[in-house]
Design an enzyme around this catalytic site. Structure first.
Site, PDB file in Angstrom:
ATOM      1  N   SER A 113      18.165   5.956  -0.427  1.00 30.16           N
ATOM      2  CA  SER A 113      18.956   5.633  -1.614  1.00 30.16           C
ATOM      3  C   SER A 113      19.588   6.865  -2.244  1.00 30.16           C
ATOM      4  O   SER A 113      20.617   6.771  -2.922  1.00 30.16           O
ATOM      5  CB  SER A 113      18.086   4.907  -2.649  1.00 30.16           C
ATOM      6  N   GLU A 335      21.181  -1.167 -11.127  1.00 34.40           N
ATOM      7  CA  GLU A 335      20.515  -1.101  -9.828  1.00 34.40           C
ATOM      8  C   GLU A 335      19.259  -1.949  -9.841  1.00 34.40           C
ATOM      9  O   GLU A 335      18.488  -1.914 -10.800  1.00 34.40           O
ATOM     10  CB  GLU A 335      20.148   0.358  -9.503  1.00 34.40           C
TER      11      GLU A 335
END
Length: 526
Positions: A113, A335
């Site tokens: 990520s 997110e």
């Protein structure tokens, strides 16, 4: 004779181009370590795509970027069954345009990520495990040279006068969130203790939590909501859960954030009730840390829980950002890291429920703004190793009925499986090999806790390297259709919203080889 000389010239030119192309292939690895390489690549594609339409298109005054971490296409496909049926369509899938973004890092075919977030938030691809650092920087290097720090869309938005904030189900210092405001050679350096353990000087290499509170970008956020209190308090103090912090510098960064906002109404909250009681019209800055670590899965948030759902965090984030005084618009980054974490535990039902949770939050945000002046983007940062094998019946539950029977061991198999993860030992025996999955499933009454087989045993499943699916609507959203590199997303955001000089820069592009050939052809035959 003249025509022959012209063809000779063209053949010579073609030879030179082919030789140059061959040389470029040989040095491609070197070019990828130059941040300008990624920017020039994106600018050429911008120049090409902006001519796809002649219609008048508004500038994106507002930008919303939603990221479902680990929300691969296989995840979305399987999640539909549990959220209305195989023909169900999630809110983010109803956006007008979609495309595929290639997610590899400069030094890794499969991203994490950190490097994925760096790509779509800064417009430059980087190395695995690094946060908004130039691709010449490798993980855990003790360097913070100004020239090697990458700027994000948050910085560009601030410079354009926009209000900026973010909400996440992860620690606010982890995943792709960090690339929004921090620069770090290692995504694990969320607190000072981790920086020191790596042998680096915290005075020259500040940790990610410190950058969120005191950094040039972090200190400007109007709203920050998520988890991860442990990164902000010292080992000598406990948070509301009773657990001690991880900081060894003695600093309580939450207190320091409140002190730094003297003269403004800065509010810190830790529960959903505190969040719900706020009058955001009277608040200038909002910080909410709702858990010691990551926030719990949506299915684990019961009635009366102190943790807010993502949809509620997004609602209050937009209330903070859509104030009348924010005349230049806003940027909201959201997110959901719990989809990825559920996959890591090989618990697909939790991942699928989290997709619905994410879709609800996106749908609510979509209703609070207009496509006329808002660019909406939904995407995943990394993939997963989830696969959907076999030919199960449309009405069958993949975690309750078999998808078929093996032609080798005559045992049934499930319609869901992972390449890696902790469930390997649940479905495989060292003495007998593969086990019948049906008794294994029936031995777990809570369907949300059921796992599915993993081929390779690991404490946590790894991410997948397939292309990320990008959905978009609003001004210039069509530019995110087709296939492209993941870093192109940041450049599209900048272009669509005219930040970081992107509107002017798009007109000054290095000419492509095809354009040069056309120009030369005109000269030769004139």
């Amino acid at each position: 004779m003249y025509r022959w000389s012209v063809w000779q010239a063209l053949l010579s030119l073609l030879l030179i181009i082919l030789m140059t192309g061959s040389r470029r292939m040989q040095v491609k690895g070197h070019e990828e370590h130059d941040a300008h390489y990624w920017k020039h690549m994106a600018h050429e594609l911008l120049y090409e795509k902006k001519d796809y339409t002649m219609q008048k298109i508004n500038i994106a005054k507002n930008i919303m970027v939603f990221v479902g971490a680990g929300m691969s296409q296989a995840t979305v496909t399987a999640a539909r069954f549990y959220n209305g049926g195989d023909n169900e369509t999630f809110a983010f899938e109803r956006l007008k345009w979609s495309g595929n973004a290639r997610t590899y890092c400069v030094d890794s075919r499969v991203p994490d990520s950190a490097c994925a977030g760096t790509a779509f938030l800064t417009g430059v691809k980087s190395n695995f495990g690094t946060v908004a650092m130039d691709p010449t920087v490798h993980r855990s290097e003790c360097t913070m040279e100004p020239a090697k720090k990458l700027a994000s869309i948050a910085k560009w938005a601030f410079e354009a006068g926009k209000a900026v904030g973010f909400a996440t189900t992860s620690r606010v210092t982890s995943g792709s969130n960090a690339a929004l405001y921090a620069n770090s050679p290692d995504s694990d350096w969320e607190n000072d203790a981790n920086v020191k353990a790596a042998g680096c000087n915290v005075d020259t290499v500040p940790d990610i939590a410190h950058q969120l509170i005191h950094g040039d970008i972090g200190k400007q956020f109007k709203v920050m909501l998520g988890g991860g209190r442990k990164q902000f308090i010292p080992t000598t103090e406990s948070d509301t859960s009773g657990a001690r912090g991880l900081r060894t510098d003695g600093k309580n960064l939450i207190n320091e954030w409140q002190q730094s906002k003297q003269g403004a109404n800065a509010t810190y909250v830790t529960t959903v009730d505190e969040l719900a009681s706020l009058d955001t019209s009277k608040i200038d800055y909002l910080l909410g840390l709702f858990d010691y670590d990551h926030l719990p899965f949506s299915v684990d948030i019961a009635n009366g829980s102190k943790t807010p759902a993502l949809v509620r965090m997004v609602h209050y984030s937009l209330e903070m950002l859509q104030k009348p005084e924010h005349t230049e618009g806003f940027l909201l980054f959201v997110e959901d890291g719990n989809i990825r974490r559920a996959h890591g535990q090989n618990k697909p039902r939790k991942a699928f429920d989290q997709v619905q949770h994410y879709a609800n939050a996106f749908n609510m945000a979509k209703m609070m703004a207009s496509e006329t002046d808002t660019l909406f983007i939904s995407m995943n940062d990394v993939g997963s190793t989830l696969s959907l094998p076999g030919y199960p019946a449309r009405s069958s539950d993949p975690l309750a009925t078999p998808a078929g029977t093996s032609t080798v061991d005559a045992l049934p198999y499930l319609g869901l499986s992972y390449a890696t993860g902790p469930a390997h030992s649940t479905y495989y025996s060292a003495g007998t090999g593969r086990l019948d999955p049906m008794p294994v499933l029936q031995g777990v009454p809570n369907v949300l806790e059921r796992t599915c087989p993993a081929a390779v045993p690991m404490a946590d499943g790894v991410d997948g390297g397939e292309d990320a699916t990008v959905y978009a609507s609003g001004p210039w959203a069509f530019m995110l259709s087709g296939g492209y590199e993941q870093h192109f997303v940041a450049h599209t955001i900048a272009f669509a919203s005219c930040i970081d000089g992107a509107c002017d820069g798009a007109a000054t592009i290095v000419l492509s080889t095809a354009t040069i050939l056309i120009a030369l052809g005109v000269q030769l035959f004139a």
